[in-house]
Scaffold this motif. Structure first.
Motif, PDB file in Angstrom:
ATOM      1  N   GLY A   1       0.397  -1.249   0.699  1.00 31.74           N
ATOM      2  CA  GLY A   1       0.372  -0.058  -0.298  1.00 31.74           C
ATOM      3  C   GLY A   1       0.610   0.940   0.069  1.00 31.74           C
ATOM      4  N   PHE A   2       1.707   1.478   0.318  1.00 29.61           N
ATOM      5  CA  PHE A   2       3.139   2.169   0.446  1.00 29.61           C
ATOM      6  C   PHE A   2       3.038   2.986  -0.814  1.00 29.61           C
ATOM      7  CE2 PHE A   2       7.275   2.902  -0.762  1.00 29.61           C
ATOM      8  CZ  PHE A   2       7.571   4.414  -0.228  1.00 29.61           C
ATOM      9  N   PHE A   3       2.861   2.420  -2.078  1.00 33.87           N
ATOM     10  CA  PHE A   3       2.888   2.634  -3.766  1.00 33.87           C
ATOM     11  C   PHE A   3       2.040   3.198  -3.472  1.00 33.87           C
ATOM     12  CE2 PHE A   3       5.909  -1.166  -3.678  1.00 33.87           C
ATOM     13  CZ  PHE A   3       7.372  -0.098  -3.819  1.00 33.87           C
ATOM     14  N   LYS A   4       0.958   3.135  -3.088  1.00 33.67           N
ATOM     15  CA  LYS A   4      -0.603   4.055  -3.625  1.00 33.67           C
ATOM     16  C   LYS A   4      -0.140   5.254  -3.341  1.00 33.67           C
ATOM     17  CE  LYS A   4      -3.568   0.102  -2.310  1.00 33.67           C
ATOM     18  NZ  LYS A   4      -5.125  -0.080  -1.372  1.00 33.67           N
ATOM     19  N   HIS A   5       0.559   5.617  -2.530  1.00 29.61           N
ATOM     20  CA  HIS A   5       0.980   7.323  -1.999  1.00 29.61           C
ATOM     21  C   HIS A   5       1.672   8.629  -3.020  1.00 29.61           C
ATOM     22  CE1 HIS A   5       0.167   6.764   1.463  1.00 29.61           C
ATOM     23  NE2 HIS A   5       0.868   5.061   2.268  1.00 29.61           N
ATOM     24  N   PHE A   6       1.957   7.439  -4.312  1.00 30.21           N
ATOM     25  CA  PHE A   6       2.206   7.451  -5.758  1.00 30.21           C
ATOM     26  C   PHE A   6       1.461   8.798  -6.401  1.00 30.21           C
ATOM     27  CE2 PHE A   6       6.044   5.054  -4.004  1.00 30.21           C
ATOM     28  CZ  PHE A   6       7.074   6.247  -3.827  1.00 30.21           C
ATOM     29  N   MET A   7       0.367   7.815  -6.217  1.00 36.52           N
ATOM     30  CA  MET A   7      -0.809   8.251  -6.863  1.00 36.52           C
ATOM     31  C   MET A   7      -1.837   9.288  -5.860  1.00 36.52           C
ATOM     32  SD  MET A   7      -2.370   8.306  -9.713  1.00 36.52           S
ATOM     33  CE  MET A   7      -4.182   9.704 -10.031  1.00 36.52           C
TER      34      MET A   7
ATOM     35  N   PRO B   1       4.938  10.243 -11.626  1.00 36.72           N
ATOM     36  CA  PRO B   1       6.260  10.693 -11.941  1.00 36.72           C
ATOM     37  C   PRO B   1       7.515  11.899 -11.461  1.00 36.72           C
ATOM     38  CG  PRO B   1       5.622  10.281 -14.382  1.00 36.72           C
ATOM     39  CD  PRO B   1       4.832  10.757 -13.703  1.00 36.72           C
ATOM     40  N   ILE B   2       5.957  12.892 -11.309  1.00 37.70           N
ATOM     41  CA  ILE B   2       6.663  14.050 -10.122  1.00 37.70           C
ATOM     42  C   ILE B   2       6.530  13.043  -8.936  1.00 37.70           C
ATOM     43  CG2 ILE B   2       5.038  16.121  -9.747  1.00 37.70           C
ATOM     44  CD1 ILE B   2       4.013  16.907 -11.976  1.00 37.70           C
ATOM     45  N   GLU B   3       5.399  12.412  -8.308  1.00 33.89           N
ATOM     46  CA  GLU B   3       5.724  12.327  -7.335  1.00 33.89           C
ATOM     47  C   GLU B   3       6.846  11.601  -6.470  1.00 33.89           C
ATOM     48  OE1 GLU B   3       3.260  12.768  -4.646  1.00 33.89           O
ATOM     49  OE2 GLU B   3       2.550  14.346  -6.000  1.00 33.89           O
ATOM     50  N   ILE B   4       7.179  10.335  -7.948  1.00 37.91           N
ATOM     51  CA  ILE B   4       8.790   9.675  -7.715  1.00 37.91           C
ATOM     52  C   ILE B   4       9.969  10.402  -7.158  1.00 37.91           C
ATOM     53  CG2 ILE B   4       9.979   8.189  -8.836  1.00 37.91           C
ATOM     54  CD1 ILE B   4       7.108   6.578  -9.831  1.00 37.91           C
ATOM     55  N   LEU B   5       9.504  11.568  -8.725  1.00 36.16           N
ATOM     56  CA  LEU B   5      10.619  11.950  -8.569  1.00 36.16           C
ATOM     57  C   LEU B   5      10.591  13.807  -7.118  1.00 36.16           C
ATOM     58  CD1 LEU B   5      10.795  14.044 -12.164  1.00 36.16           C
ATOM     59  CD2 LEU B   5      12.732  12.312 -11.277  1.00 36.16           C
ATOM     60  N   SER B   6       9.393  13.834  -7.174  1.00 36.90           N
ATOM     61  CA  SER B   6       9.485  14.088  -5.516  1.00 36.90           C
ATOM     62  C   SER B   6       9.896  13.851  -4.469  1.00 36.90           C
ATOM     63  CB  SER B   6       8.180  15.228  -5.143  1.00 36.90           C
ATOM     64  OG  SER B   6       8.141  15.926  -4.297  1.00 36.90           O
ATOM     65  N   PHE B   7      10.015  12.538  -4.401  1.00 38.61           N
ATOM     66  CA  PHE B   7      10.546  11.816  -2.890  1.00 38.61           C
ATOM     67  C   PHE B   7      11.832  11.554  -3.160  1.00 38.61           C
ATOM     68  CE2 PHE B   7      10.527   6.986  -1.743  1.00 38.61           C
ATOM     69  CZ  PHE B   7      10.160   7.177  -0.531  1.00 38.61           C
TER      70      PHE B   7
ATOM     71  N   PRO C   1      16.694  13.088   0.006  1.00 35.08           N
ATOM     72  CA  PRO C   1      18.029  12.465  -0.171  1.00 35.08           C
ATOM     73  C   PRO C   1      19.092  13.633  -0.514  1.00 35.08           C
ATOM     74  CG  PRO C   1      17.623  11.223  -1.303  1.00 35.08           C
ATOM     75  CD  PRO C   1      16.251  11.476  -1.248  1.00 35.08           C
ATOM     76  N   VAL C   2      18.462  14.092  -2.036  1.00 33.92           N
ATOM     77  CA  VAL C   2      18.885  14.709  -2.120  1.00 33.92           C
ATOM     78  C   VAL C   2      19.534  16.254  -1.932  1.00 33.92           C
ATOM     79  CG1 VAL C   2      19.796  16.428  -4.417  1.00 33.92           C
ATOM     80  CG2 VAL C   2      18.831  14.108  -4.174  1.00 33.92           C
ATOM     81  N   SER C   3      17.602  16.770  -0.997  1.00 34.58           N
ATOM     82  CA  SER C   3      18.078  17.651  -0.397  1.00 34.58           C
ATOM     83  C   SER C   3      18.518  17.731   0.859  1.00 34.58           C
ATOM     84  CB  SER C   3      16.126  18.624  -0.019  1.00 34.58           C
ATOM     85  OG  SER C   3      15.464  17.623   0.243  1.00 34.58           O
ATOM     86  N   LEU C   4      17.839  17.160   1.798  1.00 33.39           N
ATOM     87  CA  LEU C   4      18.661  16.705   2.916  1.00 33.39           C
ATOM     88  C   LEU C   4      20.036  16.688   2.852  1.00 33.39           C
ATOM     89  CD1 LEU C   4      17.475  16.564   5.495  1.00 33.39           C
ATOM     90  CD2 LEU C   4      18.116  14.060   4.864  1.00 33.39           C
ATOM     91  N   SER C   5      20.637  15.838   1.810  1.00 30.81           N
ATOM     92  CA  SER C   5      22.689  16.697   2.685  1.00 30.81           C
ATOM     93  C   SER C   5      22.597  17.255   1.367  1.00 30.81           C
ATOM     94  CB  SER C   5      22.766  15.179   1.507  1.00 30.81           C
ATOM     95  OG  SER C   5      22.489  15.481  -0.317  1.00 30.81           O
TER      96      SER C   5
END
Length: 249
Positions: free
Chosen positions: A141-147, A161-167, A171-175
Motif C-alpha cells: 500500500g506504500f506505493f499508492k502514495h505516488f498517486m 512520475p512527479i511524485e516519484i521524483l519528489s520522493f 536525500p538530495v535536499s537533505l544532504s
C-alpha cells in the motif's frame, strides 16, 4: 589560508592521508579520522555523564540527560509510540552530525560534514530506512502514495512520475542543505581570517583596519555555533518526519 595576496578558502576541504605511511597505504584521510574522534567523544560524553546516575545530577550528567530527553521527545512527539523503535538511530544521527559540525570549529581540525559524500551517505541511510519502514508498516500500500488521492486516473502518467521524483529528491535536499551550510560558514571564516593577515601586513593603519574582519569572524564563530546545532536538529527532525510518514500510514 592567505597565500601572498590570495586567499585559498577551499583548501581546508581537501583530503590528505594521515598517520604517516599507514595512512598512505590505507588511504586514510582526516575525514574518517575525525569521524572516529567524534564517535569516541560522544560515547565518552554519554558514558562519563551517565555513570554517576545520581538523583541530583551534576553538570555533565544533566547535559547527557537533556540531550537524551530532547531527541527522545523529538522522536516520540513526531512519530508517536512507534518512534521508540527509531529513537536510537535518530539519536546517533543527531550527535554524529553535531559533533562533526563542532569539531570543525577547532584549530587544526576537519569538518567531515562539509563533504557531500558524507552528508549524502547519512541522507541515503535515513531515506532507505524510511522506505524499509514504509514497506514494513504499510506493505504494498506504500506505493499508492505516488498517486494523489482524488486525482483523475487519466492524470496518472503525469502525476506519478512527479511524485516519484519528489520522493527521490529527499536525500538530495537533505544532504545538500547540511553540506552547503557547513561549507559556506567555513569559507567565510577563512576569507575574513585571510583579510586580517593581509591587512596586518600594511603597517600601522593596516593593524587598525584588521580589527573589522576579526570582529566579523568572532560574530561568524558565534553564528556557526548556532548553525551547527540547528543543522543537526533540522537533519534529525526531517528524518523523523520521513519516518512518521512510514509508520503513520
Amino acid at each position: 589560508m592567505a597565500a601572498g595576496s590570495t586567499i585559498d578558502a577551499l583548501g581546508q576541504f581537501e583530503l590528505h592521508p594521515v598517520l604517516g605511511s599507514l595512512g598512505e597505504a590505507l588511504r586514510f584521510s582526516q575525514s574518517p579520522l575525525f569521524m572516529l574522534i567524534a564517535v569516541v567523544l560522544v560515547l565518552a560524553f554519554l558514558f562519563i555523564g551517565m555513570r554517576p546516575a545520581s538523583v541530583v545530577p551534576g553538570r555533565l550528567q544533566a547535559a547527557a540527560e537533556i540531550g537524551y530527553d530532547f531527541i527522545h521527545d523529538l522522536a516520540i512527539g513526531t512519530m508517536g509510540e512507534e518512534g521508540a523503535a527509531f529513537f536510537p538511530f535518530v539519536f546517533a544521527l543527531f550527535f554524529f552530525i553535531l559533533a562533526g559540525n563542532y569539531l570543525g570549529l577547532l584549530p587544526f581540525s576537519f569538518t567531515y560534514t562539509s563533504h557531500i559524500a558524507v552528508t549524502l551517505a547519512l541522507a541515503v541511510t535515513a531515506f532507505l530506512i524510511s522506505i524499509l519502514a514504509s514497506l514494513r508498516f504499510q506493505g504494498l500500500g506504500f506505493f499508492k502514495h505516488f498517486m494523489p488521492a482524488g486525482a483523475p486516473v487519466w492524470l496518472s502518467p503525469l502525476l506519478v512520475p512527479i511524485e516519484i521524483l519528489s520522493f527521490l529528491s529527499r536525500p538530495v535536499s537533505l544532504s545538500i542543505r547540511l553540506f552547503a551550510n557547513m561549507v559556506a560558514g567555513h569559507v567565510l571564516l577563512e576569507v575574513f581570517a585571510g583579510f586580517t593577515i593581509m591587512l596586518a601586513g600594511l603597517g600601522f593603519f593596516g593593524h587598525i583596519l584588521a580589527v573589522a574582519p576579526i570582529a566579523i569572524n568572532i560574530a561568524l564563530t558565534a553564528l556557526e555555533l548556532l548553525v551547527g546545532v540547528l543543522q543537526a536538529y533540522v537533519f534529525a527532525i526531517l528524518t523523523c518526519i520521513y519516518l512518521r510518514e512510514a509508520v503513520a500510514h
